[in-house]
Structure formats: C-alpha cells, structure tokens
Design a protein around this motif. Structure first.
Motif, short mmCIF file in Angstrom:
data_model
loop_
_atom_site.label_atom_id
_atom_site.label_comp_id
_atom_site.label_asym_id
_atom_site.label_seq_id
_atom_site.Cartn_x
_atom_site.Cartn_y
_atom_site.Cartn_z
N UNK A 133 0.62 -1.22 -0.10
CA UNK A 133 -0.19 -0.13 -0.01
C UNK A 133 0.76 1.36 -0.07
N UNK A 134 0.72 2.18 -0.72
CA UNK A 134 1.20 3.42 -0.83
C UNK A 134 0.51 4.32 0.29
N UNK A 135 1.65 4.81 0.89
CA UNK A 135 1.11 5.75 1.93
C UNK A 135 1.70 7.24 1.76
N UNK A 136 0.78 8.19 1.65
CA UNK A 136 0.95 9.45 1.44
C UNK A 136 0.84 10.32 2.63
N UNK A 137 1.77 11.04 3.17
CA UNK A 137 1.96 11.85 4.52
C UNK A 137 2.23 12.90 4.23
N UNK A 138 1.25 13.94 4.83
CA UNK A 138 1.67 15.55 4.61
C UNK A 138 2.22 15.94 5.88
N UNK A 139 3.46 16.61 5.90
CA UNK A 139 3.95 17.17 7.30
C UNK A 139 4.25 18.48 6.81
N UNK A 140 4.26 19.44 7.78
CA UNK A 140 4.57 21.03 7.85
C UNK A 140 5.74 21.44 8.81
N UNK A 141 6.42 22.35 8.42
CA UNK A 141 7.46 23.05 8.98
C UNK A 141 6.91 24.45 9.61
N UNK A 147 5.37 22.82 3.30
CA UNK A 147 4.75 21.59 3.59
C UNK A 147 5.53 20.21 2.71
N UNK A 148 5.56 19.09 3.12
CA UNK A 148 6.00 17.89 2.13
C UNK A 148 4.96 17.03 2.21
N UNK A 149 4.74 16.67 0.98
CA UNK A 149 3.74 15.42 0.57
C UNK A 149 4.51 14.37 0.33
N UNK A 150 4.77 13.22 1.37
CA UNK A 150 5.78 12.25 1.17
C UNK A 150 4.82 11.27 0.46
N UNK A 151 5.45 10.47 -0.25
CA UNK A 151 5.06 9.17 -1.10
C UNK A 151 5.77 8.01 -0.73
N UNK A 167 -0.87 18.01 10.46
CA UNK A 167 -1.92 19.14 9.88
C UNK A 167 -2.45 19.79 11.23
N UNK A 168 -2.87 18.97 12.17
CA UNK A 168 -3.44 19.68 13.41
C UNK A 168 -2.28 20.47 14.31
N UNK A 169 -1.20 20.11 14.47
CA UNK A 169 -0.32 20.61 15.16
C UNK A 169 0.18 22.16 14.32
N UNK A 170 0.29 21.92 12.93
CA UNK A 170 0.57 23.22 11.98
C UNK A 170 -0.60 24.16 12.37
N UNK A 171 -1.78 24.07 12.19
CA UNK A 171 -2.96 24.86 12.28
C UNK A 171 -2.81 25.29 13.62
N UNK A 172 -2.56 24.90 14.82
CA UNK A 172 -2.27 25.42 16.05
C UNK A 172 -1.28 26.26 15.90
N UNK A 173 -0.16 26.08 15.22
CA UNK A 173 1.01 26.96 15.20
C UNK A 173 0.54 28.20 14.51
#
Length: 160
Positions: A33-41, A46-50, A150-156
């Motif tokens: 399964x391909x997992x796509x993860x979106x993380x933020x600085x 942002x980086x969308x990791x495949x 995403x939740x932590x970034x919104x709070x930031x």
C-alpha cells in the motif's frame, strides 16, 4: 458477472450461480500500500511524502501564500542538489515581501516545477497543488517525525 446480474434482476429466482475462476497470483507489488503523508514546517513549507517511491513534494502552505500576497518571482533549486533538512533551497518574492524556502527534509532534488518560472502566480492559485516547488528523493524517512502534523500546524498558525 453479467449473467449473475440478469439472474438477480429476474423476479422469483432465488438461486444465484457464480462462475468459478482460476486464482490469480499477485506479486508483492500489488499487495503493498502506498502511504502518502503530509507534514509541515514552522516556516510554512509542507512536504507531501509518497512512501511508494520515497519522494517528497515540497510546497508552501496556503497560510504562507496568503501572507505573502501576489507572488511575482520564484527561485527554484537545481536538480541533483543534495540538501539537508533546514537548508535554504529557494526564495519567493511577492509585491509585499521576499521569503526564503527551506528544505523540509533531506535528500536529492529530483524535479522542479518549471511552470513557476512562467507563472509564479500559481503559488497563489494552488500553493499545495499546481504550485508545488520541487520534489526531493528522501534520504531519511525518520526526519518526517521532526515535522508537524496538520493539526499541530493549524495550532502553530493560530498562535502566530
């Protein structure tokens, strides 16, 4: 399949025959399964990791583009450049300000969005879509843990 549908659609028929097929051998590729993860600085990249190809697509966030205003110039990194997490990889200039872009993750620049040279405004229209900046072949997936969800970034953003 179609005969099963015909039988099922006939009133009064309660039995359904299913054709038996030969089992298909699946390669491990089909089972993965391909997992796509979106993380933020904290610097609003942002980086969308495949996970399938270990490539991260670097973007600025919608929050960043709205803070910048109308983007008029984008400086992109050079393909093949080795970068470390936190290295400056480019810059964005707008009518309001200029801002550096930092690598959210370490690796090798694999592709850049040349369309931004002709249409820097894509960063305003679609910062996390058509306005992507570059693609990085990720050297160490564990670095993703250093980035925000995403939740932590919104709070930031709310605290800024």
């Amino acid at each position: 399949m179609f005969s099963a549908l015909r039988v099922a659609s006939r009133p009064g028929l309660t039995t359904l025959r299913v054709a038996r097929t030969t089992p298909v051998a699946l390669s491990p590729r089909f089972l993965a399964r391909t997992i796509v993860t979106k993380k933020f600085t904290s610097d609003h990249e942002a980086v969308i990791f495949d996970s399938d190809n270990a490539v991260g697509t670097v973007t600025i966030t919608n929050y960043a583009q709205s803070s910048l205003g109308d983007v008029v110039f984008v400086e992109l990194p050079v393909i093949g450049t080795e970068v470390k997490q936190g290295d400056q990889i480019g810059a964005v200039e707008s009518v309001k300000a200029a801002s550096d872009i930092y690598a959210p993750i370490s690796g090798t620049i694999e592709a850049v969005n040349e369309e931004l040279n002709k249409q820097p405004g894509l960063l305003n229209k679609s910062p996390e879509g058509d306005g992507w900046l570059c693609k990085i072949k990720v050297a160490d997936e564990a670095e993703l843990k250093n980035l925000m969800t995403e939740e932590a970034y919104q709070k930031h953003c709310e605290e800024s």
